[in-house]
Motif scaffolding. Structure first.
Motif, PDB file in Angstrom:
ATOM      1  N   PHE A  81      31.258 -13.388 -50.875  1.00  0.00           N
ATOM      2  CA  PHE A  81      31.887 -13.944 -49.761  1.00  0.00           C
ATOM      3  C   PHE A  81      31.607 -13.417 -48.054  1.00  0.00           C
ATOM      4  N   ALA A  82      30.604 -11.622 -49.185  1.00  0.00           N
ATOM      5  CA  ALA A  82      29.955 -11.299 -47.871  1.00  0.00           C
ATOM      6  C   ALA A  82      28.670 -11.818 -47.439  1.00  0.00           C
ATOM      7  N   THR A  83      28.417 -11.702 -46.032  1.00  0.00           N
ATOM      8  CA  THR A  83      27.419 -11.782 -45.288  1.00  0.00           C
ATOM      9  C   THR A  83      26.407 -11.175 -45.621  1.00  0.00           C
ATOM     10  N   PRO A  84      24.814 -11.394 -45.697  1.00  0.00           N
ATOM     11  CA  PRO A  84      24.294  -9.990 -46.349  1.00  0.00           C
ATOM     12  C   PRO A  84      22.982  -9.448 -45.447  1.00  0.00           C
ATOM     13  N   ALA A  85      23.352  -7.971 -44.854  1.00  0.00           N
ATOM     14  CA  ALA A  85      23.493  -7.153 -44.236  1.00  0.00           C
ATOM     15  C   ALA A  85      21.547  -7.325 -43.526  1.00  0.00           C
ATOM     16  N   ARG A  86      21.162  -7.478 -42.501  1.00  0.00           N
ATOM     17  CA  ARG A  86      20.032  -8.595 -42.142  1.00  0.00           C
ATOM     18  C   ARG A  86      18.703  -7.391 -42.581  1.00  0.00           C
ATOM     19  N   GLU A  87      17.822  -7.263 -43.665  1.00  0.00           N
ATOM     20  CA  GLU A  87      16.922  -6.245 -43.774  1.00  0.00           C
ATOM     21  C   GLU A  87      16.375  -6.075 -42.864  1.00  0.00           C
ATOM     22  N   ALA A  88      14.948  -5.663 -42.385  1.00  0.00           N
ATOM     23  CA  ALA A  88      14.187  -5.007 -41.372  1.00  0.00           C
ATOM     24  C   ALA A  88      13.033  -5.833 -41.278  1.00  0.00           C
ATOM     25  N   ASN A  89      12.383  -6.136 -40.297  1.00  0.00           N
ATOM     26  CA  ASN A  89      10.991  -7.194 -40.308  1.00  0.00           C
ATOM     27  C   ASN A  89      10.301  -7.250 -41.547  1.00  0.00           C
ATOM     28  N   ARG A  90       8.771  -8.064 -40.935  1.00  0.00           N
ATOM     29  CA  ARG A  90       8.395  -8.327 -42.143  1.00  0.00           C
ATOM     30  C   ARG A  90       6.978  -6.695 -41.877  1.00  0.00           C
ATOM     31  N   GLU A  91       6.602  -6.189 -41.043  1.00  0.00           N
ATOM     32  CA  GLU A  91       6.083  -5.331 -40.090  1.00  0.00           C
ATOM     33  C   GLU A  91       7.129  -3.728 -40.828  1.00  0.00           C
ATOM     34  N   GLU A  92       7.989  -4.036 -40.634  1.00  0.00           N
ATOM     35  CA  GLU A  92       8.489  -2.939 -40.526  1.00  0.00           C
ATOM     36  C   GLU A  92       8.226  -2.220 -41.620  1.00  0.00           C
ATOM     37  N   ILE A 138      25.207   8.222 -46.270  1.00  0.00           N
ATOM     38  CA  ILE A 138      26.107   8.026 -47.425  1.00  0.00           C
ATOM     39  C   ILE A 138      26.998   8.918 -48.043  1.00  0.00           C
ATOM     40  N   GLY A 139      27.790  10.372 -46.748  1.00  0.00           N
ATOM     41  CA  GLY A 139      28.605  10.430 -46.662  1.00  0.00           C
ATOM     42  C   GLY A 139      29.856   9.914 -45.306  1.00  0.00           C
ATOM     43  N   SER A 140      29.329   8.769 -45.031  1.00  0.00           N
ATOM     44  CA  SER A 140      29.955   8.176 -44.165  1.00  0.00           C
ATOM     45  C   SER A 140      30.809   6.859 -44.680  1.00  0.00           C
ATOM     46  N   GLY A 141      30.279   6.443 -46.310  1.00  0.00           N
ATOM     47  CA  GLY A 141      30.696   5.493 -47.388  1.00  0.00           C
ATOM     48  C   GLY A 141      29.698   3.962 -46.941  1.00  0.00           C
ATOM     49  N   LYS A 142      28.533   4.039 -46.974  1.00  0.00           N
ATOM     50  CA  LYS A 142      27.955   3.211 -46.060  1.00  0.00           C
ATOM     51  C   LYS A 142      27.484   2.817 -47.228  1.00  0.00           C
ATOM     52  N   PRO A 143      27.138   1.581 -47.656  1.00  0.00           N
ATOM     53  CA  PRO A 143      26.832   0.732 -48.914  1.00  0.00           C
ATOM     54  C   PRO A 143      25.430   0.544 -48.834  1.00  0.00           C
ATOM     55  N   PRO A 144      24.394   1.309 -49.475  1.00  0.00           N
ATOM     56  CA  PRO A 144      22.844   1.215 -49.566  1.00  0.00           C
ATOM     57  C   PRO A 144      22.242  -0.118 -48.425  1.00  0.00           C
ATOM     58  N   ARG A 145      22.718  -1.480 -48.689  1.00  0.00           N
ATOM     59  CA  ARG A 145      23.013  -2.539 -48.340  1.00  0.00           C
ATOM     60  C   ARG A 145      21.882  -1.918 -46.371  1.00  0.00           C
ATOM     61  N   ALA A 146      23.154  -1.710 -45.887  1.00  0.00           N
ATOM     62  CA  ALA A 146      23.415  -0.627 -44.186  1.00  0.00           C
ATOM     63  C   ALA A 146      23.194   0.367 -43.952  1.00  0.00           C
ATOM     64  N   ILE A 147      22.642   0.678 -44.910  1.00  0.00           N
ATOM     65  CA  ILE A 147      22.083   2.276 -45.072  1.00  0.00           C
ATOM     66  C   ILE A 147      20.678   1.625 -44.546  1.00  0.00           C
ATOM     67  N   ALA A 148      20.230   1.098 -45.785  1.00  0.00           N
ATOM     68  CA  ALA A 148      18.793   0.229 -45.365  1.00  0.00           C
ATOM     69  C   ALA A 148      18.225  -0.213 -44.484  1.00  0.00           C
TER      70      ALA A 148
END
Length: 226
Positions: A154-165, A186-196
């Protein structure tokens, strides 16, 4: 990458199984032990009765929450999505419980002693309290599974960068500073989507660089899973 995707899906499937099967069964067992049902139905009857009132409503609430999650598409926080799902499923769950109690009451008339008079003040009070506890419990489990286990149902997907970025950075070279920032995130435990999102890169690029550097996500113990 395909193997990593399969492993990730496998993990999410296992979390689905635990959440939708193991959790309601455990809650039902606790209710059986702590409640008065054994004295009315016997052990086997009590287990069957409580399970029927735990598993199906849990699934109905999950279905409603899934519909809400797809509808809002990330515009609301997870706890609110879970709350709305639990609330809108309430009437259907109440109808289901009423039908089950009616059937069981015909078999075990002693069940009526546990239920307040229909349409009375005690009945309304019990219904409100029961609904409130159910909503809070549902929100708690949904948030805990997402925050601690990385469950994405049910998690809300993290918004990715806009098309230009994405066009500018999806294939950009990784600098020493980029690698240092990646290690820190990564050391802070963030998942790939949040890091991206924070680094304005694609999720695939984050996972590929993580694997190439031999890094591990401390929160999940995996270099490729969220």
């Amino acid at each position: 990458m395909e193997l990593a995707a399969q492993l990730r899906l496998s993990k999410q499937a296992k979390l689905d199984l635990v959440f939708f099967c193991a959790v309601p069964i455990v809650l039902a067992m606790l209710s059986t032990v702590l409640g008065p049902y054994v004295s009315i139905f016997g052990t086997e009857g009590a287990i069957a009765y409580v399970l029927s009132l735990a598993i199906v409503p849990w699934w109905l609430t999950g279905f409603a929450t899934q519909l809400v999650s797809k509808r809002v598409q990330g515009r609301l926080p997870l706890w609110l999505i879970a709350a709305i799902g639990a609330i809108i499923s309430g009437p259907v769950v109440s109808l289901y419980v009423h039908v089950v109690n009616s059937i069981v009451g015909d078999i075990w008339p002693a069940l009526d002693a546990l239920r307040p008079a229909t349409f009375g003040a005690e009945h309304l009070k019990a219904a409100v309290l029961s609904e409130g506890r159910a909503v809070v419990l549902w929100i708690a489990f949904v948030v805990i599974f997402e925050e601690t286990l990385g469950w994405q149902r049910f998690a809300t997907p993290a918004r990715e960068a806009n098309r230009e970025e994405r066009f500018q950075l999806s294939g950009a070279e990784w600098t020493t500073d980029d690698d240092a920032l990646l290690r820190s995130l990564i050391g802070s435990g963030k998942p790939p989507r949040a890091i991206a999102l924070e680094m304005k890169r694609t999720v695939g690029g984050i996972r590929a660089r993580t694997a190439k550097l031999g890094l591990r996500n401390n929160r999940l113990g995996d270099t490729s899973a969220d």
